[in-house]
Write an enzyme that holds these catalytic residues in place. Structure first.
Site, PDB file in Angstrom:
ATOM      1  N   SER A 581       0.812  -1.243  -0.086  1.00 42.92           N
ATOM      2  CA  SER A 581       0.026   0.156   0.169  1.00 42.92           C
ATOM      3  C   SER A 581       1.000   1.149   0.106  1.00 42.92           C
ATOM      4  O   SER A 581       1.614   1.478  -0.902  1.00 42.92           O
ATOM      5  CB  SER A 581      -0.898  -0.110   1.252  1.00 42.92           C
ATOM      6  OG  SER A 581      -1.846   0.865   0.953  1.00 42.92           O
ATOM      7  N   ASP A 667      -9.590  -3.774  -5.784  1.00 47.24           N
ATOM      8  CA  ASP A 667      -9.184  -2.726  -4.503  1.00 47.24           C
ATOM      9  C   ASP A 667      -9.812  -1.390  -4.737  1.00 47.24           C
ATOM     10  O   ASP A 667      -9.424  -0.703  -6.110  1.00 47.24           O
ATOM     11  CB  ASP A 667      -7.643  -2.807  -4.786  1.00 47.24           C
ATOM     12  CG  ASP A 667      -7.018  -2.121  -3.673  1.00 47.24           C
ATOM     13  OD1 ASP A 667      -7.837  -1.312  -2.949  1.00 47.24           O
ATOM     14  OD2 ASP A 667      -5.629  -2.463  -3.411  1.00 47.24           O
ATOM     15  N   HIS A 702      -8.586  -4.796  -1.311  1.00 47.12           N
ATOM     16  CA  HIS A 702      -7.347  -4.182  -0.966  1.00 47.12           C
ATOM     17  C   HIS A 702      -6.321  -5.157  -0.128  1.00 47.12           C
ATOM     18  O   HIS A 702      -5.270  -5.107  -0.155  1.00 47.12           O
ATOM     19  CB  HIS A 702      -7.608  -2.733   0.027  1.00 47.12           C
ATOM     20  CG  HIS A 702      -6.097  -2.013   0.149  1.00 47.12           C
ATOM     21  ND1 HIS A 702      -5.345  -1.550  -1.008  1.00 47.12           N
ATOM     22  CD2 HIS A 702      -5.625  -1.922   1.319  1.00 47.12           C
ATOM     23  CE1 HIS A 702      -4.293  -0.840  -0.193  1.00 47.12           C
ATOM     24  NE2 HIS A 702      -4.443  -0.946   1.289  1.00 47.12           N
TER      25      HIS A 702
END
Length: 738
Positions: A581, A667, A702
């Protein structure tokens, strides 16, 4: 998109990497134009885009096919160390014990409860029942079987659950695509039937009103920002649901919870730099929201309304004249005055060495979460005399290890105990009940309820965790957690992996990880770099790694890598990097800054095209990022600074190491298009011959795919890629499953 066949070093035919066509798109801001050849890949509805992504998967599968035996070995090690049939420690709420079970061969948990007994004995009534793995107990009820809910679905995740005070109704929100938009349903537990009320497209978090007649939930806008809190009256059309509050500032996040004593609905509105809390009293017929401290005061705070000695008080955890935050007590009447005229009572003083993370209350005690010497800790003190000279001294549960994490895992307002979670790098997760201090027992009492079992002959003494310090170029000392198998010798021959995050004031706290053991057992020295931008050393540590100081995050990581290369533990040519991320942005940045220092880089759901994303406020969550990175739309300095480190826009003609970008099609936080564009540009520019691959989970969000077995295989893929690149595929003598 074109693809031809090549041969690898063994003569095995593999496809050439997919080549996306170039369709130049110009982006002009502040007098500067950037030509983006791959922005067209953003159209996820395009069959051509989907075909390209599938070609990327086919390419990575071919390139990494030789890693399959290693992946399978790591997966079996994870599986072999995990007690698959297990359960959580029951926690008591409103006369019931709630817990979850997992079962061998089942992907998802099963949520259960059993009626609590009241004998009048504090110790007995708050001692969890003896629930055994795989064995039901009399009166046990199944609230939600995730395996049944997930049947036939490509993805399954629970985004929130709630039970009415009387225990009759159970609400749960489910996501079946990975896009973090949930469908909420309500079950009548007595009748065993679903109510007709179904609410689509809600966000995380649900709660019933204390009387059980209303259900509160959050809705996101088109950019995936939670912006509305709604109330649904059971039995009425969803179209009639009332918007209790709508937040129109695109840079502010909205959430809610019930106060600890359940007398208020507490709405939290904020960004990383300031916030606002609004309260709704359940006993107020007018149901008017009241503001605790206006956002115009630019105070970052949390508020907890409660009764102290029968009088209304508000507990404030805030940063007013306190960068590391402090805890104060205020009368509601004081908060109605201009702030300069308000008087607050200090409960926990500000300290440059202690970061106050939050505070809450039970009927008898204040619970404070702090961070000191990088370690998260819990302190409690009695409510009697709070905010006066008669205030009691805090009591902190004591643990034996140097590097650990202890946090509050939940408590019932009336409970004489609080639930604590504890873990360290080589101590599996523990659940404690801490009996709150009394005059008869002023130190409280720590009761171990469970240590998560680790199978396969695991022995924590086989591993070593130490705190080391790297020195940054500006002289700043960077804490490192260095993990290794005890058999590794300090002879500069081992392989090494550096992991980092460094954003949003998130701390990479000590925690046990079964999957990580598979790397340690192969002789990999695992370094967690607690770099600036995180929260390990207080608010200053965060402030020194955001906005116009963001590059400190990247240079700190490179300096941590240099420490490892010179430490005597590893061969400098056998170091890999890992991050996800915002940590994936970190991976992209260090790949551009110092590609020669890494044999491989794995970037998980990587935020590698941040400038494009943040320049478009209509993209998911973009406006919320301005407080972290700056606003490049209005600020030319922020634009220029971000452009100077954005991974996608700074790919250069150097020899890049092996790189794997791991992402998910659905995501909503970091869109798949970012790594898709990045890997194309890397292949265009690299002067080296190492493969650059993208692995995309077509049904995930995600956090990747859902289901524990699938997630284990994803982790095995990442670790096999790293171990293979480092020449660390073989177990150390005597290591591994026993």
């Amino acid at each position: 998109m074109t693809s031809t066949s090549l041969q690898d070093s063994t003569g095995t035919a593999v496809p050439a990497p997919p080549v996306a066509k170039k369709i130049p798109t110009e982006r002009t801001h502040h007098g500067e134009t950037f030509v983006d050849n791959y922005e067209w890949l953003r159209d996820k509805e395009s069959p051509e885009v989907v075909a390209h992504l599938r070609a990327e998967n086919a390419y990575q599968e071919a390139v990494t096919a030789h890693q399959e035996p290693l992946r399978e070995a790591i997966f079996q090690e994870i599986k072999g160390r995990t007690q698959e049939t297990d359960l959580s420690v029951p926690h008591r709420k409103d006369g019931w014990w709630y817990f979850s079970r997992s079962a061998e061969g089942k992907e998802y948990g099963i949520h259960c409860r059993v009626k609590a007994q009241d004998s009048g004995s504090t110790v007995a009534d708050w001692t969890p029942p003896a629930v055994e793995p795989g064995v039901g107990i009399p009166g046990e009820e199944i609230l939600l079987d995730g395996n049944m809910e997930a049947e036939g679905k490509p993805f399954f995740s629970v985004g929130g659950t709630a039970v009415t005070v009387d225990g009759r109704l159970y609400a749960y929100a489910v996501d079946n695509s990975g896009d973090e938009r949930f469908t909420l349903r309500i079950k009548d537990l007595r009748a065993g039937e679903l109510l007709p009320d179904v609410i689509e497209n809600i966000f995380y978090g649900v709660a019933f009103s204390p009387d059980g007649t209303r259900l509160f939930y959050t809705v996101v806008d088109e950019s995936w920002r939670p912006y509305q809190v709604k109330a649904h009256v059971l039995g009425t059309p969803v179209a009639d649901d009332v918007v209790l509050y709508q937040e129109d500032d695109a840079a502010m996040w909205l959430g809610f919870e019930l106060s600890a004593d359940r007398r208020h609905l507490v709405l939290g509105i904020g960004c990383s730099e300031y916030s606002e809390t609004r309260l709704l009293r359940f006993d107020d017929p007018a149901q008017a929201l009241t503001t605790v401290i206006s956002r115009n005061e630019r105070v970052l705070y949390e508020a907890e309304p409660f009764l102290l000695g029968g009088k209304e008080k508000i507990l404030l955890t805030h940063n007013r004249a306190a960068i590391n935050s402090m805890v104060s007590l205020a009368d509601p009447a004081e908060l109605e005055k201009p702030q300069a005229q308000q008087t607050w009572q200090t409960v926990v003083e500000h300290s440059d060495d202690v970061r106050v993370n939050g505070a809450g209350v039970t009927a008898t005690h204040l619970i404070v979460s702090i961070r000191k010497d990088t370690i998260e800790r819990v302190q409690v003190l009695g409510l009697a005399g709070l905010g006066t000279p008669a205030q009691q001294a805090p009591v902190e549960p004591a643990f034996d290890e140097e590097l650990y994490t202890a946090g509050v895992g939940g408590s019932d307002y009336e409970a004489p105990v609080i639930r604590l979670g504890y873990t360290s790098y080589f101590t599996p997760s523990r659940i404690y009940d801490f009996v709150l201090p009394t005059p008869e027992q002023p130190a409280g009492e720590l009761l171990l309820r469970k240590e998560s079992p680790v199978l396969g002959g695991y022995d924590g003494s086989d591993y070593v965790a130490t705190r080391e310090w790297a020195t940054a170029g500006d002289g700043t000392r960077i804490p490192l957690s260095v993990l290794r198998h005890k058999a590794v010798r300090q002879d500069s021959t081992a392989a090494g992996l550096v992991y980092g995050y460094g954003s949003y004031e998130m701390s990479m706290d000590p925690g046990f990880g079964i999957a990580r053991l598979s790397l340690l057992d192969r002789g990999v020295v695992f370094v967690i770099a607690h770099i600036r931008g995180g929260g390990e050393l207080g608010r200053h540590w965060y402030e020194d790694g955001k906005k116009l100081t963001k590059k400190n995050t990247f240079t700190d990581f490179v300096d941590a890598t240099d420490w490892l290369a010179k430490s005597g533990w590893v061969d400098p040519d056998r170091i890999a990097a890992l991050g996800g991320s915002a940590g994936g942005l970190l991976m992209g940045a260090v790949a551009n800054m110092a590609p020669e220092k890494y044999a491989a880089i794995v970037a998980q759901v990587p935020f590698v095209d941040p400038l494009t994303s943040i320049l478009d406020p209509d993209l998911p969550l973009s406006a919320l990022e301005w407080e972290e990175w700056g606003n490049p739309i209005t600020d030319p300095q922020a634009y220029a600074y971000m452009k100077s480190y954005s991974p996608y826009e700074n790919v250069r003609q150097v020899a890049y190491p092996k790189i794997a970008a791991v992402t998910s099609f659905n995501d909503t936080r970091v869109l798949y298009v970012e790594p898709a564009k990045w890997v194309q540009e890397l292949r265009n520019k690299t002067a080296g011959t190492e493969p650059i691959v993208m692995k995309i989970e077509m049904d995930g969000g995600h956090g990747g795919a859902s289901g524990r077995y699938v997630q284990w295989r994803e982790r095995a893929w990442d670790y096999a890629f790293i171990a293979d690149a480092l020449g660390a595929a073989e177990l150390l003598p005597g290591a591994g499953l026993k």
